[in-house]
Design an enzyme around this catalytic site. Structure first.
Site, mmCIF file in Angstrom:
data_model
loop_
_atom_site.group_PDB
_atom_site.id
_atom_site.type_symbol
_atom_site.label_atom_id
_atom_site.label_comp_id
_atom_site.label_asym_id
_atom_site.label_seq_id
_atom_site.Cartn_x
_atom_site.Cartn_y
_atom_site.Cartn_z
ATOM 1 N N CYS A 273 120.172 -15.391 111.454
ATOM 2 C CA CYS A 273 118.947 -14.782 111.227
ATOM 3 C C CYS A 273 117.801 -15.429 112.251
ATOM 4 O O CYS A 273 116.548 -15.065 112.549
ATOM 5 C CB CYS A 273 118.472 -14.636 109.936
ATOM 6 S SG CYS A 273 117.866 -16.084 109.077
ATOM 7 N N SER A 274 118.108 -16.852 112.680
ATOM 8 C CA SER A 274 117.297 -17.628 113.254
ATOM 9 C C SER A 274 117.704 -17.697 114.969
ATOM 10 O O SER A 274 116.900 -18.307 115.682
ATOM 11 C CB SER A 274 117.398 -19.160 112.969
ATOM 12 O OG SER A 274 117.109 -19.367 111.638
#
Length: 493
Positions: A273-274
């Site tokens: 998600c980063s």
């Protein structure tokens, strides 16, 4: 499993019960009973573990860490994860499993989490660490080994037991991880029931029941699971959605920025998600930045290629799972983009002008597809990122490639983000790295912007209760004028 219903015979001569047909137990009842059995074992193990000294707790932490870090087992876990989920790639998962766990061990090393952990004689306060009890750990398919290990280690460090509720695709990887942990526990003389998982196949019903019966829920994964955690009635920590944007300003070192973006965007096929989803580049360096991205494997799609990819990646406004966690070359193949596939791209680049549901490339893609926006200047770039986060990803983080420290401060003061990552490969930096000071984690709190109740990297402090002893100290009542004098001077008394 069934329940036999007994009715009494209506007769003056006998009241003996007559069996009727067995009725099946309802799924919710069966799930509750199965979960209750797992929780009961976890509670018994945790009650004993709560009496352990710091050395024993740290032994449990080391055992769980070595279970995933030992090279042969790490490779088995990475291979199983890719085989089961179809997401990411083996080599990057091996690196992730090792570095994220090693970094967490560094963060926890020497930290007291048993008994008295702080004393302030002047304030008369003594702090005592107390476990939370049984932790329900909800984990995603994108990191079916690294994320469970991180939660297990943090939970054990604080004297808790933990029960995993993995995603269906990740449950076999979780089961393998637990077998390795239990083997290490046996060597160390620790009870296996400290770390368990829900019986397979893991269902939504069982996961919801675990949330209800546990003492704390820590949820990483889909926003549906996070919402379920926050509404289950049990104290919970859940994470927000990703949709990271990165600003390239006129002072950026472009080759360095492109290399870092590529490292981050291609790592494990962008399952984190980063990883960056959009690049917002100021006009002054837009064209040379495109050249720098091309030099590290970025291939810019034509308008028709972009339209074809968009039509296939999103079906009924939902991201197609077949594209998630795949390599750029595989995505080009799936989309029938032969020109692009032949170039063996590291990343697919698409230019975009809009934001929102009508522009799906403006959202999270969980794949090495990077959206490019052009901004007239830095102020316009900030506005563009703000609009992206109004659509998706508020609270998570923003990336900046710049030589101007004032720009980082501006982003931290103006954008709805918990982290500003400066001149780094974003997916490595956000969850902690050995060249920055953020705690190692795979679960990013996004604050109230992202619908969360914390904005830190999820870590050991979230797995701990603290009891405070307060004893009398010398009384000191402040003078009213000392505290209100400035106010009275400005507006009068």
């Amino acid at each position: 499993m069934s329940v036999q219903i007994l009715h009494r015979r209506q007769s003056n001569n006998s009241d003996l019960p007559l069996p009727t047909a067995s009725l099946p137990v309802q799924p919710a009842q069966a799930a509750a009973e199965a979960v209750a059995a797992v929780v009961a074992r976890a509670r018994q193990a945790q009650r004993e573990f709560a009496r352990a000294d710091q050395a024993t707790v740290d032994t449990a932490v080391a055992a769980a860490a070595w279970a995933i870090m030992e090279p042969a087992r790490n490779r088995q876990l990475a291979e199983r994860a890719v085989a089961d989920t179809g997401l990411g790639n083996v080599d990057d998962k091996i690196r992730k499993n090792h570095r994220k766990t090693l970094g967490l061990l560094r963060d926890l090393h020497g930290r007291r989490t048993v008994g008295v952990i702080a004393q302030d004689a002047a304030a008369g306060i003594t702090e005592i660490a107390r476990p939370v009890g049984v932790v329900a750990a909800i984990t995603p398919s994108t990191n079916p080994a690294a994320t469970p290990a991180n939660k297990i280690i943090n939970a054990l460090k604080c004297g808790n037991s933990v029960i995993l509720a993995p995603s269906p695709k990740g449950q076999d990887t979780c089961a393998l991880l637990l077998s390795f942990i239990h083997a290490e526990f046996a060597r160390a003389g620790l009870p296996a029931d400290l770390v368990q998982m829900l019986p397979a196949p893991v269902s939504k019903t069982a996961t919801a029941e675990l949330m209800r019966q546990a003492d704390l829920v820590v949820a990483t994964g889909s926003q549906a699971n996070v919402r379920m955690a926050y509404t289950c009635g049990t104290p919970a920590f859940g994470v927000g959605a990703g949709n990271v944007a990165s600003i390239i300003d006129a002072s950026a070192t472009l080759d360095d920025a492109a290399a870092k973006v590529a490292r981050s965007k291609t790592f494990d096929n962008a399952t984190s998600c980063s990883s960056e989803n959009s690049l917002v580049v100021v006009d002054a360096v837009y064209t040379p930045m495109l050249d720098a991205l091309a030099a590290v494997g970025g291939v810019l799609l034509t308008a028709s290629e972009k339209a074809r990819l968009q039509a296939l990646m999103w079906r009924d406004a939902k991201l197609a799972g077949s594209f998630t966690g795949q390599s750029a070359t595989r995505i080009a193949e799936l989309a029938g983009l032969e020109r692009v596939r032949a170039l063996q791209p590291a990343m697919l680049l698409v230019e975009e002008t809009g934001v929102g549901s009508d522009y799906p490339f403006s959202g999270e893609k969980l794949s090495p597809v990077l959206t490019l926006y052009r901004a007239t200047d830095f102020a316009a770039a900030v506005e563009r990122v703000a609009s992206l986060y109004a659509y998706m990803g508020a609270g998570h983080s923003v990336s900046l490639h710049s030589s101007n420290p004032r720009h980082a401060l501006q982003l931290g003061q103006e954008l709805p983000v918990a982290r500003v990552i400066v001149n780094q490969a974003h997916c490595f930096a956000t969850g902690g790295n050995f060249d920055n000071g953020l705690p190692f984690s795979l679960s990013m709190g996004c604050g109230t912007w992202g619908g969360n109740n914390f904005s830190d990297n999820l870590g050991w402090r979230q797995y701990l209760n603290i009891t405070r002893i307060a004893v009398p100290i010398a009384e000191h009542v402040p003078d009213e004028a000392d505290l209100l004098g400035d106010y009275f001077a400005r507006v009068g008394k």
